[in-house]
Design an enzyme around this catalytic site. Structure first.
Site, PDB file in Angstrom:
ATOM      1  N   LEU A  64       4.795  -6.780  -2.014  1.00  0.00           N
ATOM      2  CA  LEU A  64       5.017  -6.079  -0.747  1.00  0.00           C
ATOM      3  C   LEU A  64       3.701  -5.799  -0.027  1.00  0.00           C
ATOM      4  O   LEU A  64       2.631  -5.812  -0.642  1.00  0.00           O
ATOM      5  CB  LEU A  64       5.756  -4.767  -1.043  1.00  0.00           C
ATOM      6  N   PRO A  65       3.782  -5.516   1.290  1.00  0.00           N
ATOM      7  CA  PRO A  65       2.535  -5.364   2.054  1.00  0.00           C
ATOM      8  C   PRO A  65       1.670  -4.166   1.644  1.00  0.00           C
ATOM      9  O   PRO A  65       0.478  -4.324   1.420  1.00  0.00           O
ATOM     10  CB  PRO A  65       3.013  -5.209   3.501  1.00  0.00           C
ATOM     11  N   THR A  95      -1.091  -5.933  -3.178  1.00  0.00           N
ATOM     12  CA  THR A  95      -2.436  -5.338  -3.078  1.00  0.00           C
ATOM     13  C   THR A  95      -2.285  -4.003  -2.362  1.00  0.00           C
ATOM     14  O   THR A  95      -2.054  -3.972  -1.147  1.00  0.00           O
ATOM     15  CB  THR A  95      -3.381  -6.258  -2.279  1.00  0.00           C
ATOM     16  N   LYS A 170      -9.087  -6.220  -7.925  1.00  0.00           N
ATOM     17  CA  LYS A 170      -8.706  -6.939  -6.697  1.00  0.00           C
ATOM     18  C   LYS A 170      -9.451  -6.379  -5.478  1.00  0.00           C
ATOM     19  O   LYS A 170      -9.959  -7.113  -4.619  1.00  0.00           O
ATOM     20  CB  LYS A 170      -7.186  -6.805  -6.510  1.00  0.00           C
ATOM     21  N   LYS A 245      -6.770  -4.231   5.871  1.00  0.00           N
ATOM     22  CA  LYS A 245      -6.117  -3.402   4.849  1.00  0.00           C
ATOM     23  C   LYS A 245      -6.953  -3.378   3.566  1.00  0.00           C
ATOM     24  O   LYS A 245      -7.235  -2.307   3.028  1.00  0.00           O
ATOM     25  CB  LYS A 245      -4.726  -3.957   4.540  1.00  0.00           C
TER      26      LYS A 245
HETATM   27  P1  NAD Z   1       4.141 -10.796   3.985  1.00  0.00           P
HETATM   28  O1  NAD Z   1       4.115  -9.755   5.049  1.00  0.00           O
HETATM   29  O2  NAD Z   1       4.195 -12.232   4.351  1.00  0.00           O
HETATM   30  O3  NAD Z   1       5.392 -10.505   3.003  1.00  0.00           O
HETATM   31  C1  NAD Z   1       5.837  -9.244   2.647  1.00  0.00           C
HETATM   32  C2  NAD Z   1       7.355  -9.288   2.594  1.00  0.00           C
HETATM   33  O4  NAD Z   1       7.840  -8.023   2.135  1.00  0.00           O
HETATM   34  C3  NAD Z   1       8.001  -9.527   3.956  1.00  0.00           C
HETATM   35  O5  NAD Z   1       8.833 -10.660   3.897  1.00  0.00           O
HETATM   36  C4  NAD Z   1       8.782  -8.235   4.233  1.00  0.00           C
HETATM   37  O6  NAD Z   1       9.987  -8.463   4.939  1.00  0.00           O
HETATM   38  C5  NAD Z   1       9.026  -7.731   2.824  1.00  0.00           C
HETATM   39  N1  NAD Z   1       9.292  -6.304   2.757  1.00  0.00           N
HETATM   40  C6  NAD Z   1       8.581  -5.275   3.296  1.00  0.00           C
HETATM   41  N2  NAD Z   1       9.138  -4.102   3.004  1.00  0.00           N
HETATM   42  C7  NAD Z   1      10.231  -4.376   2.249  1.00  0.00           C
HETATM   43  C8  NAD Z   1      11.238  -3.561   1.649  1.00  0.00           C
HETATM   44  N3  NAD Z   1      11.231  -2.230   1.766  1.00  0.00           N
HETATM   45  N4  NAD Z   1      12.221  -4.184   0.962  1.00  0.00           N
HETATM   46  C9  NAD Z   1      12.245  -5.538   0.845  1.00  0.00           C
HETATM   47  N5  NAD Z   1      11.335  -6.354   1.401  1.00  0.00           N
HETATM   48  C10 NAD Z   1      10.338  -5.777   2.094  1.00  0.00           C
HETATM   49  O7  NAD Z   1       2.870 -10.483   3.058  1.00  0.00           O
HETATM   50  P2  NAD Z   1       2.158 -11.465   2.018  1.00  0.00           P
HETATM   51  O8  NAD Z   1       1.112 -12.254   2.714  1.00  0.00           O
HETATM   52  O9  NAD Z   1       3.197 -12.166   1.225  1.00  0.00           O
HETATM   53  O10 NAD Z   1       1.400 -10.391   1.105  1.00  0.00           O
HETATM   54  C11 NAD Z   1       2.101  -9.602   0.167  1.00  0.00           C
HETATM   55  C12 NAD Z   1       1.076  -8.864  -0.668  1.00  0.00           C
HETATM   56  O11 NAD Z   1       0.213  -9.798  -1.300  1.00  0.00           O
HETATM   57  C13 NAD Z   1       0.183  -7.943   0.171  1.00  0.00           C
HETATM   58  O12 NAD Z   1      -0.037  -6.751  -0.542  1.00  0.00           O
HETATM   59  C14 NAD Z   1      -1.100  -8.755   0.322  1.00  0.00           C
HETATM   60  O13 NAD Z   1      -2.246  -7.949   0.503  1.00  0.00           O
HETATM   61  C15 NAD Z   1      -1.141  -9.501  -0.999  1.00  0.00           C
HETATM   62  N6  NAD Z   1      -1.894 -10.766  -0.975  1.00  0.00           N
HETATM   63  C16 NAD Z   1      -1.735 -11.637   0.060  1.00  0.00           C
HETATM   64  C17 NAD Z   1      -2.452 -12.829   0.056  1.00  0.00           C
HETATM   65  C18 NAD Z   1      -2.302 -13.846   1.169  1.00  0.00           C
HETATM   66  O14 NAD Z   1      -3.106 -14.798   1.214  1.00  0.00           O
HETATM   67  N7  NAD Z   1      -1.296 -13.709   2.043  1.00  0.00           N
HETATM   68  C19 NAD Z   1      -3.346 -13.118  -0.989  1.00  0.00           C
HETATM   69  C20 NAD Z   1      -3.453 -12.218  -2.043  1.00  0.00           C
HETATM   70  C21 NAD Z   1      -2.722 -11.036  -2.028  1.00  0.00           C
END
Ligand code: NAD
Length: 294
Positions: A64-65, A95, A170, A245
């Site tokens: 999740l975000p 994260t 991280k 973030k």
């Molecule tokens: P994203 O925004 O693409 O995906 C998050 C998903 O969570 C969304 O589809 C959203 O609809 C869902 N969501 C939010 N609240 C919710 C709830 N209450 N119930 C159900 N679903 C819910 O984000 P992402 O890029 O996939 O990143 C996710 C995590 O991974 C973050 O914490 C980010 O910092 C970490 N991360 C991302 C990357 C990257 O390259 N994108 C790399 C490493 C770590």
């Protein structure tokens, strides 16, 4: 195994599909129904709420975000801990701030549930290809239970210490990445202005002391390496808003231990300026525009 997976965005989608590939039953839930429908066509089992996603599973994974989402999804009355089998292993890969996972950990401990924080490095490409690095915090028993599942989604899994230690690793790692990207952007822009061919500069610096993972994988200049977001108009990848973030988490963590990190602080200000100009949805490597336009 029966797995519940919540949060199927840029990262979670690929991770869930790798679990399907490894022959697990993967029950999924996301606020975005289109995502759930799309993944259901690829072998996941779509659910319409958290309760149905987590009931009687062996493992629950969240991606999740932010910390507020993780607290909401785990702690509420219709959340994960209240509604899952108490033998279920909980794995949060988001994260987020260390405080949030510790708060969730306290409630999980009340029910004797195993829980780990397992944030990842490797980006969307790593999530899709199953080559993520997992940094794990939690007790030995939880780590050993999680290992085979994490190995289905990654190529390296490191036990960093107690609950919250994966996030500490991280957050420190991403402070390096955020700062390094600004150094790369300044150096490649300066090289160009000094009349150097950027391909030539890459050839030299990638074999010299300036070389870094960010240079070899996320170069902010187009048409030199294959994996650069710059090749695709800075489509993310890892959005600039996400870097804000992560660098905010780094500053909060530094403050929590009375540490000054001036370069980390300056890097955060620069990404914040960039995002304020309407660039939050661009890849973080687009920070080079801030320097070019200066
Ligand atoms: P994203 O925004 O693409 O995906 C998050 C998903 O969570 C969304 O589809 C959203 O609809 C869902 N969501 C939010 N609240 C919710 C709830 N209450 N119930 C159900 N679903 C819910 O984000 P992402 O890029 O996939 O990143 C996710 C995590 O991974 C973050 O914490 C980010 O910092 C970490 N991360 C991302 C990357 C990257 O390259 N994108 C790399 C490493 C770590």
């Amino acid at each position: 195994m029966k797995i519940g997976f919540i949060g199927l965005g840029n990262m979670g989608s690929g991770m869930a599909l790798n679990l399907v590939k490894a022959k697990h039953d993967v029950h999924i839930y996301d606020l975005n129904k289109d995502i759930v429908d799309g993944l259901t066509k690829k072998g996941c089992i779509g659910c319409s709420d958290i309760i149905n996603t987590v009931k009687d599973r062996d493992v629950i994974i969240t991606m999740l975000p932010e910390g507020s989402h993780v607290r909401e999804v785990y702690l509420g009355l219709s959340g994960i801990i209240e509604n899952s089998n108490k033998k279920t292993l909980l794995i949060d890969c988001s994260t987020i701030d260390i405080e949030s996972i510790k708060t969730v950990g306290i409630k999980a401990n009340q029910y004797n549930m195993n829980i780990i924080d397992a944030p990842v490095s490797g980006g969307v490409v790593g999530a899709d290809n199953g080559t993520l690095t997992f940094m794990v915090g939690g007790n030995e028993e939880s780590f050993n239970l999680a290992l085979p599942i994490l190995n289905n989604m990654g190529k390296k899994v490191v036990h960093a210490g107690d609950l919250g230690s994966g996030l500490a690793a991280k957050i420190c790692n991403n402070m390096i990445l955020g700062i390094t990207m600004i150094a790369l952007s300044e150096s490649f822009t300066m090289a160009k202005k000094l009349g150097l061919d950027q391909n030539k500069f890459f050839e030299i610096s990638s074999k010299a002391t300036g070389m870094s993972w960010a240079m070899l994988n996320h170069l902010p200049v187009a048409d030199i390496i294959e994996t650069a977001a710059a090749n695709k108009g800075f489509k993310p990848g890892f959005a600039a808003s996400m870097m804000v973030k992560d660098l905010s988490l780094a500053q909060a963590s530094a403050a929590s231990v009375n540490l000054n990190t001036p370069i980390g602080s300056l890097a955060l200000d620069m990404y914040k300026d960039f995002v304020k100009q309407g660039n939050g949805d661009l890849d973080y490597t687009a920070i080079i525009k801030l320097i070019e336009d200066n």
